[in-house]
Design a protein around this motif. Structure first.
Motif, PDB file in Angstrom:
ATOM      1  N   ASN A 210       3.709   8.628   2.903  1.00 14.64           N
ATOM      2  CA  ASN A 210       2.484   8.263   2.498  1.00 14.64           C
ATOM      3  C   ASN A 210       1.567   7.322   3.065  1.00 14.64           C
TER       4      ASN A 210
ATOM      5  N   GLN B 162       0.664  -1.294  -0.037  1.00 11.76           N
ATOM      6  CA  GLN B 162       0.005   0.040  -0.110  1.00 11.76           C
ATOM      7  C   GLN B 162       0.976   1.156   0.026  1.00 11.76           C
ATOM      8  N   GLY B 163       2.022   1.311  -0.478  1.00 12.80           N
ATOM      9  CA  GLY B 163       2.877   2.444  -0.842  1.00 12.80           C
ATOM     10  C   GLY B 163       3.912   2.617   0.364  1.00 12.80           C
TER      11      GLY B 163
ATOM     12  N   TYR C 168      -0.509   1.650   7.078  1.00  9.99           N
ATOM     13  CA  TYR C 168      -0.576   1.911   5.911  1.00  9.99           C
ATOM     14  C   TYR C 168      -2.008   0.956   5.320  1.00  9.99           C
TER      15      TYR C 168
END
Length: 136
Positions: free
Chosen positions: A119, A55-56, A135
């Motif tokens: 992020n 998820q980044g 995340y």
């Protein structure tokens, strides 16, 4: 994953042998507060998909490196949370969903934490004593 790998992974993460009863429907078992040493062993023994970022999130290798470079004199500074997928499933893996600190890191460690995890779906406020990210 063979039987030895299954038991090794379960012992490292959960401190127990594999039992499907510990896995929720769908084959997930969550963990929290896994220390850097355990994540490092899991990494070294090939329990992470090295080509996949969740998820980044930064790669597991990047997160381990961060921990070793920031406040490395304190092995109990950083922890990880995530999940393991049942070894009975074809896609069995260990996934790190985020990390945090047990106590306030150095100013430099804190700045690097926020830079590394910019992020994240959830990121602790910079005014908090400890750091946390997740995340989704």
């Amino acid at each position: 994953m063979n039987r030895w790998q299954t038991e090794r992974r379960e012992q490292l993460i959960f401190g127990r042998n594999f039992d499907r009863a510990y896995y929720a429907p769908g084959g997930l078992a969550y963990f929290d507060h896994l220390d850097v040493g355990v994540v490092r062993k899991l990494f070294e023994e090939g329990f992470f998909d090295l080509d996949r970022k969740y998820q980044g999130a930064p790669s597991v290798e990047e997160m381990i490196r961060f921990c070793l470079e920031n406040d490395e004199d304190d092995e109990k500074m950083w922890y990880f949370h995530g999940f393991a997928i049942s070894p009975e499933r074809i896609d069995c893996r260990v996934t790190i969903e985020g990390m945090g600190s047990y106590k306030k890191p150095s100013k430099q460690g804190r700045e690097r934490f926020y830079e590394l995890h910019q992020n994240a779906s959830v990121l602790s406020d910079r005014q908090e004593e400890t750091c946390y990210c997740w995340y989704d």
